[in-house]
Design a protein around this motif. Structure first.
Motif, mmCIF file in Angstrom:
data_model
loop_
_atom_site.group_PDB
_atom_site.id
_atom_site.type_symbol
_atom_site.label_atom_id
_atom_site.label_comp_id
_atom_site.label_asym_id
_atom_site.label_seq_id
_atom_site.Cartn_x
_atom_site.Cartn_y
_atom_site.Cartn_z
ATOM 1 N N UNK A 174 0.886 -1.162 0.000
ATOM 2 C CA UNK A 174 0.000 0.000 0.000
ATOM 3 C C UNK A 174 0.915 1.201 0.000
ATOM 4 N N UNK A 175 0.781 2.038 -1.018
ATOM 5 C CA UNK A 175 1.728 3.143 -1.147
ATOM 6 C C UNK A 175 1.235 4.372 -0.411
ATOM 7 N N UNK A 176 2.202 5.129 0.077
ATOM 8 C CA UNK A 176 1.953 6.427 0.691
ATOM 9 C C UNK A 176 2.590 7.478 -0.195
ATOM 10 N N UNK A 177 3.285 8.435 0.384
ATOM 11 C CA UNK A 177 3.978 9.436 -0.431
ATOM 12 C C UNK A 177 5.063 8.728 -1.248
ATOM 13 N N UNK A 178 5.401 9.255 -2.429
ATOM 14 C CA UNK A 178 6.447 8.603 -3.227
ATOM 15 C C UNK A 178 7.767 8.449 -2.476
ATOM 16 N N UNK A 179 8.194 9.477 -1.740
ATOM 17 C CA UNK A 179 9.462 9.380 -1.004
ATOM 18 C C UNK A 179 9.417 8.273 0.040
#
Length: 170
Positions: free
Chosen positions: A150-155
């Motif tokens: 599950x992705x959050x901010x790209x960084x």
């Protein structure tokens, strides 16, 4: 969604960019082959290093069939030092499972349930029955570690992927 964002984010941090939406796998050796083509980049959150590379790279805007506008940018122009060649071992398959306030990565056992996330690929393989393709995909996924992301901010997401890979294979 998020394939290009994560692929470019990892490339911006020095990892090889084999492709962003397409993958080529040698089933016998479980190696990923480069599929280099221009990247279709949507407006939205991106890794800050990708934004910096996009600022100076020539690109063309294109309207896609879904009506969205995307930039086309050649990876070799975004990341000139990235030009690697040859296959790399497939060690892990990440299944993008949506977005979250904070990125989360969980190991998943290879199973037939994961094949449901790969079924759009059926249309891109010629002269293979759906059953034969499912067996091929299961062999590939079964030969690698699997994880749901599950992705959050790209960084934060790129950093989590790097940490996960380092813990697994260093």
């Amino acid at each position: 969604s998020g394939k290009t964002t994560l692929a470019l984010g990892l490339a911006a941090r020095g990892h090889r960019l084999l492709g962003d939406e397409l993958a080529a796998v040698r089933r016998a050796s479980l190696e990923l082959l480069p599929v280099r083509r221009s990247c279709a980049i949507r407006d939205g959150p991106r890794h800050r290093l990708v934004d910096a590379a996009l600022g100076s790279a020539p690109r063309v805007t294109e309207r896609f069939p879904d009506g969205s506008l995307r930039w086309r940018a050649a990876p070799r122009r975004l990341f000139p030092a990235e030009e690697g060649s040859g296959p790399v071992p497939l060690r892990c398959v990440l299944f993008l499972e949506g977005r979250a306030p904070e990125p989360r990565l969980e190991a998943r056992p290879p199973s037939c349930a994961l094949l449901g996330q790969l079924t759009p690929l059926q249309g891109s393989v010629w002269c293979r029955s759906a059953g034969a393709l499912a067996l091929d995909l299961l062999a590939v996924v079964g030969g690698a570690e699997c994880a749901g992301l599950q992705s959050g901010s790209p960084e934060d997401t790129v950093a989590l992927i790097e940490t996960f890979v380092e813990q697994q294979w260093t």
